[in-house]
Each structure stands twice: as C-alpha cells, then as structure tokens.
Design an enzyme around this catalytic site. Structure first.
Site, mmCIF file in Angstrom:
data_model
loop_
_atom_site.group_PDB
_atom_site.id
_atom_site.type_symbol
_atom_site.label_atom_id
_atom_site.label_comp_id
_atom_site.label_asym_id
_atom_site.label_seq_id
_atom_site.Cartn_x
_atom_site.Cartn_y
_atom_site.Cartn_z
ATOM 1 N N ILE A 69 58.387 52.489 52.635
ATOM 2 C CA ILE A 69 59.719 51.941 52.391
ATOM 3 C C ILE A 69 60.765 53.026 52.629
ATOM 4 O O ILE A 69 60.471 54.221 52.496
ATOM 5 C CB ILE A 69 59.815 51.384 50.945
ATOM 6 C CG1 ILE A 69 61.051 50.489 50.764
ATOM 7 C CG2 ILE A 69 59.788 52.507 49.911
ATOM 8 C CD1 ILE A 69 61.026 49.680 49.474
ATOM 9 N N CYS A 70 61.961 52.618 53.018
ATOM 10 C CA CYS A 70 63.089 53.552 53.144
ATOM 11 C C CYS A 70 64.323 52.813 52.622
ATOM 12 O O CYS A 70 64.221 52.023 51.693
ATOM 13 C CB CYS A 70 63.260 54.044 54.585
ATOM 14 S SG CYS A 70 63.695 52.751 55.770
ATOM 15 N N ARG A 71 65.461 53.058 53.200
ATOM 16 C CA ARG A 71 66.690 52.384 52.732
ATOM 17 C C ARG A 71 66.766 50.961 53.265
ATOM 18 O O ARG A 71 67.040 50.030 52.531
ATOM 19 C CB ARG A 71 67.915 53.190 53.161
ATOM 20 C CG ARG A 71 69.244 52.589 52.728
ATOM 21 C CD ARG A 71 70.401 53.530 53.060
ATOM 22 N NE ARG A 71 71.685 52.956 52.643
ATOM 23 C CZ ARG A 71 72.484 52.267 53.425
ATOM 24 N NH1 ARG A 71 72.151 52.046 54.688
ATOM 25 N NH2 ARG A 71 73.623 51.798 52.977
ATOM 26 N N GLY A 73 64.606 50.007 56.358
ATOM 27 C CA GLY A 73 63.427 49.690 57.162
ATOM 28 C C GLY A 73 63.246 50.519 58.405
ATOM 29 O O GLY A 73 62.147 50.617 58.950
ATOM 30 N N THR A 98 64.639 49.525 50.344
ATOM 31 C CA THR A 98 65.054 49.492 48.940
ATOM 32 C C THR A 98 66.305 48.631 48.744
ATOM 33 O O THR A 98 66.509 48.084 47.663
ATOM 34 C CB THR A 98 65.338 50.913 48.405
ATOM 35 O OG1 THR A 98 66.218 51.591 49.282
ATOM 36 C CG2 THR A 98 64.054 51.712 48.272
#
Length: 198
Positions: A69-71, A73, A98
């Site tokens: 996961i990141c901010r 995608g 997220t």
C-alpha cells in the site's frame, strides 16, 4: 516490466480478510513521515527508496500473499513490480492506497501531520521552473534551460510513471522520522563525559 498484471484488492476486501482472522502481511512503501502521519493499523513501513525485496520476503511464506500500500496506489505498483522482478509473484496492490482506506471509514492510526511526497514534488518542480524563468529574464537568458530541464523531467515522469525528484525528496531528512530519545540518552547528552556504565 513484470510479465503479468499486478493483482489488486480493495480496502474493504483486505479488511474483511483481516477480520476473518487471515494472516495479512501489509507493507506501506511511503516515506516514514507520511507513514507516521496516518497508516493502516497493521501495516509495516518499508519506504520505496529503501525497498529490498529479499529483506521484505525473508521468512515470508510463498503461499501467503504480500500486500503493498502507499498513498494512492502508484508507488505500491512500483514496489510490486520490484518484488515480482525478484522472483516472488504472490504480491497484491491495495487499490487506492491509504487515501481509499481512510475514505472507506476503515481504522487508521493518526500521528503528526506531514506534507505528502506528491505535494513536495509539485512545490519543488514549480519553484525550480519559476526560478529558471526569473533568472533567465532578469540576469542571463541561459538560465531558461533550468525551466526546460525541469519541464522535460516532468514530461518524462508522466510518460514513464517514474519520478526521480520524488525518490530524491523521499530520502531528505524532513521525510525521515527521528528516533525517539530515551531518558538515558537525554542524561548522557547532558553529561557527555559520563560513560555507558556509569
């Protein structure tokens, strides 16, 4: 480029698997400061600029998927590609990152507010273009090349979906989390002549 498409999972689907008691291995590839600001409660921080697939996969069961996961995608997709290139293809990108997780009302851990890496890139690139234009107008026309180089870099970033400036900014000190200082450390700093055994 990976030989197959990277599978994705929605935040709701991942949360449902977690609630059913499945073992979920989730890594968050944002900067430490972004992670500290807000993260999925069971995510582990492994910043993209320090991602070593062999370290991440050490002791990981190949049958169990690794979720990334990141901010939003994009960085997670790059991390997935890197992990797939290392020979492990049971990796899943959390769609929307997220941002989507929080928007879905799923539990997150909040910390100190921080500026996102994407926003830092926009500020840095815009500032350099503006500086190049002003210097070119007021001092020497050759400074216009600074704006041209940054503009070319942004085009390259958009076409290739990579961002060298983002990776550079991710490594900056303000995007790292300072280690918490213990009472013993404070006492040692107050008395630098004191040894470790005193």
């Amino acid at each position: 480029m990976p030989t197959k498409a990277i599978p994705t999972i929605t935040p709701h689907e991942l949360a449902e698997r977690k609630s059913r008691g499945q073992t979920i291995h989730l890594i968050d590839v944002r900067t430490p400061v972004e992670y500290e600001e807000m993260h999925v409660q069971f995510a582990r921080n492994v910043p993209l600029d320090r991602l070593n697939p062999m370290d991440v996969l050490a002791g990981h069961e190949r049958a169990e998927p690794l979720y990334v996961i990141c901010r939003s995608g994009s960085r997670a997709a790059k991390a997935c590609e890197s992990i797939i290139d290392s020979g492990f293809d049971n990796v899943v990108n959390v769609a929307g990152g997220t941002q989507a997780w929080e928007a879905a009302g799923l539990p997150v851990t909040h910390g100190q507010a921080a500026m996102s890496l994407e926003r830092q890139v926009r500020i840095a690139a815009g500032s350099l273009v503006l500086i190049g234009a002003l210097l070119g107008y007021f001092f020497n026309v050759n400074f216009i090349w600074l704006s041209a180089v940054i503009g070319g870099g942004l085009v390259f970033s958009g076409v290739t979906d990579t961002c060298g400036m983002g990776l550079l900014l991710a490594a900056m000190p303000w995007n790292q989390v300072r280690a918490k200082v213990s009472t013993n450390d404070v006492a040692s700093e107050a008395h630098p002549d004191r040894g470790c055994c005193s």
